[in-house]
Scaffold this motif. Structure first.
Motif, PDB file in Angstrom:
ATOM      1  N   GLY A  44       0.815  -1.180   0.083  1.00  0.00           N
ATOM      2  CA  GLY A  44      -0.085   0.040  -0.157  1.00  0.00           C
ATOM      3  C   GLY A  44       0.811   1.370   0.157  1.00  0.00           C
ATOM      4  O   GLY A  44       0.406   2.095  -0.591  1.00  0.00           O
ATOM      5  N   LYS A  45       1.912   1.206   0.710  1.00  0.00           N
ATOM      6  CA  LYS A  45       2.864   2.364   0.709  1.00  0.00           C
ATOM      7  C   LYS A  45       3.381   2.648  -0.618  1.00  0.00           C
ATOM      8  O   LYS A  45       4.093   3.770  -0.705  1.00  0.00           O
ATOM      9  CB  LYS A  45       3.861   2.230   1.803  1.00  0.00           C
ATOM     10  CG  LYS A  45       4.987   1.212   1.505  1.00  0.00           C
ATOM     11  CD  LYS A  45       6.016   0.982   2.479  1.00  0.00           C
ATOM     12  CE  LYS A  45       6.862  -0.231   2.416  1.00  0.00           C
ATOM     13  NZ  LYS A  45       7.842   0.034   1.492  1.00  0.00           N
ATOM     14  N   ASP A  46       3.492   1.765  -1.436  1.00  0.00           N
ATOM     15  CA  ASP A  46       3.832   1.905  -2.691  1.00  0.00           C
ATOM     16  C   ASP A  46       2.893   2.452  -3.874  1.00  0.00           C
ATOM     17  O   ASP A  46       3.397   2.580  -5.098  1.00  0.00           O
ATOM     18  CB  ASP A  46       4.949   0.751  -3.328  1.00  0.00           C
ATOM     19  CG  ASP A  46       6.014   0.470  -2.452  1.00  0.00           C
ATOM     20  OD1 ASP A  46       6.636   1.481  -1.812  1.00  0.00           O
ATOM     21  OD2 ASP A  46       6.450  -0.549  -2.368  1.00  0.00           O
ATOM     22  N   ILE A  47       1.884   2.655  -3.638  1.00  0.00           N
ATOM     23  CA  ILE A  47       0.798   3.204  -4.313  1.00  0.00           C
ATOM     24  C   ILE A  47       0.441   4.647  -4.077  1.00  0.00           C
ATOM     25  O   ILE A  47       0.316   4.982  -2.948  1.00  0.00           O
ATOM     26  CB  ILE A  47      -0.584   2.254  -3.998  1.00  0.00           C
ATOM     27  CG1 ILE A  47      -0.182   0.683  -4.351  1.00  0.00           C
ATOM     28  CG2 ILE A  47      -1.800   2.881  -5.071  1.00  0.00           C
ATOM     29  CD1 ILE A  47      -1.488  -0.103  -4.000  1.00  0.00           C
ATOM     30  N   ASP A  48       0.317   5.367  -5.462  1.00  0.00           N
ATOM     31  CA  ASP A  48      -0.219   6.703  -5.217  1.00  0.00           C
ATOM     32  C   ASP A  48      -1.558   6.652  -5.831  1.00  0.00           C
ATOM     33  O   ASP A  48      -1.500   6.426  -6.817  1.00  0.00           O
ATOM     34  CB  ASP A  48       1.085   7.655  -6.004  1.00  0.00           C
ATOM     35  CG  ASP A  48       0.139   9.009  -6.066  1.00  0.00           C
ATOM     36  OD1 ASP A  48      -0.242   9.489  -5.148  1.00  0.00           O
ATOM     37  OD2 ASP A  48       0.903   9.731  -6.946  1.00  0.00           O
ATOM     38  N   LEU A  49      -2.432   7.422  -5.008  1.00  0.00           N
ATOM     39  CA  LEU A  49      -3.947   7.236  -5.564  1.00  0.00           C
ATOM     40  C   LEU A  49      -4.294   8.619  -5.262  1.00  0.00           C
ATOM     41  O   LEU A  49      -4.378   9.233  -4.246  1.00  0.00           O
ATOM     42  CB  LEU A  49      -4.676   6.265  -4.626  1.00  0.00           C
ATOM     43  CG  LEU A  49      -6.345   6.095  -4.767  1.00  0.00           C
ATOM     44  CD1 LEU A  49      -6.344   5.485  -6.253  1.00  0.00           C
ATOM     45  CD2 LEU A  49      -6.779   5.224  -3.727  1.00  0.00           C
ATOM     46  N   GLY A  58       2.282   3.626  -9.138  1.00  0.00           N
ATOM     47  CA  GLY A  58       2.896   2.937  -7.862  1.00  0.00           C
ATOM     48  C   GLY A  58       4.271   2.097  -8.901  1.00  0.00           C
ATOM     49  O   GLY A  58       4.391   2.135  -9.991  1.00  0.00           O
ATOM     50  N   GLU A  59       4.607   1.239  -7.947  1.00  0.00           N
ATOM     51  CA  GLU A  59       5.956   0.431  -8.479  1.00  0.00           C
ATOM     52  C   GLU A  59       5.928  -0.864  -7.985  1.00  0.00           C
ATOM     53  O   GLU A  59       5.665  -1.177  -6.619  1.00  0.00           O
ATOM     54  CB  GLU A  59       7.333   1.151  -8.225  1.00  0.00           C
ATOM     55  CG  GLU A  59       8.402   0.378  -8.823  1.00  0.00           C
ATOM     56  CD  GLU A  59       9.669   1.405  -8.617  1.00  0.00           C
ATOM     57  OE1 GLU A  59      10.941   0.924  -9.226  1.00  0.00           O
ATOM     58  OE2 GLU A  59       9.474   2.306  -7.886  1.00  0.00           O
ATOM     59  N   ARG A  60       6.160  -1.990  -8.801  1.00  0.00           N
ATOM     60  CA  ARG A  60       6.465  -3.398  -8.344  1.00  0.00           C
ATOM     61  C   ARG A  60       7.817  -3.502  -8.202  1.00  0.00           C
ATOM     62  O   ARG A  60       8.558  -3.417  -9.282  1.00  0.00           O
ATOM     63  CB  ARG A  60       5.632  -4.222  -9.342  1.00  0.00           C
ATOM     64  CG  ARG A  60       4.298  -4.406  -9.405  1.00  0.00           C
ATOM     65  CD  ARG A  60       3.718  -5.500 -10.348  1.00  0.00           C
ATOM     66  NE  ARG A  60       2.347  -5.532 -10.314  1.00  0.00           N
ATOM     67  CZ  ARG A  60       1.566  -4.686 -11.005  1.00  0.00           C
ATOM     68  NH1 ARG A  60       1.936  -4.113 -11.996  1.00  0.00           N
ATOM     69  NH2 ARG A  60       0.316  -4.878 -10.948  1.00  0.00           N
TER      70      ARG A  60
END
Length: 149
Positions: A63-68, A79-81
């Motif tokens: 969740g911390k790697d997602i910008d919504l 975001g980034e995988r």
């Protein structure tokens, strides 16, 4: 004239072997797999009288790697995988997983109250509840049938 037995399945097997050979070689890093567009999260949109429900599939991303970001007309997600792969000196790794940055803009079918959005992210699935703006909920369109002939 001699008859020749033709087996179309044998030709398919030959094509399958050729494709497997391409991927058996160290060609993954140079094939079109690396040059394809960034992979975007799959989405499912449902609209009711009161809200728009959006479900996004984002496996392997914290969740911390997602910008919504949500406006009254669209949802912006990026975001980034990140790859966690470790290799030995002589070891080789072949992967069909996609790592890297992604982004997607999803236009909404109705104006929403972007200050009242509810989000739930669990097991790689993001659920958004996007309540409709009051003017959208009460919007009634009068159709004049007198001019329809």
């Amino acid at each position: 004239m001699a008859l020749i037995h033709w087996n179309p399945l044998q030709e398919l097997n030959t094509i399958q072997r050729q494709l497997n050979h391409i991927f058996d070689e160290d060609m993954l890093s140079t094939t079109i797999l690396d040059r394809t567009a960034t992979k975007v999260p799959a989405a499912e949109l449902q609209e009711t009288d009161d809200a728009v429900y959006l479900k996004l599939e984002i496996p392997g991303v914290e969740g911390k790697d997602i910008d919504l970001q949500v406006t009254d007309k669209a949802v912006y997600i990026s975001g980034e995988r990140k790859s966690q792969t470790k290799t030995e000196e002589k070891g080789k790794i072949k992967s069909e997983f996609h790592y890297g940055k992604f982004q997607r803009v999803i236009p909404l079918p109705a104006r929403i109250q972007n200050t009242n959005v509810k989000a739930d992210y669990k097991d790689g699935i993001l659920h958004l509840t996007l309540p409709k703006a009051e003017e959208e909920k009460n919007k009634v369109v009068k159709i004049n049938l007198d001019s329809v002939g």
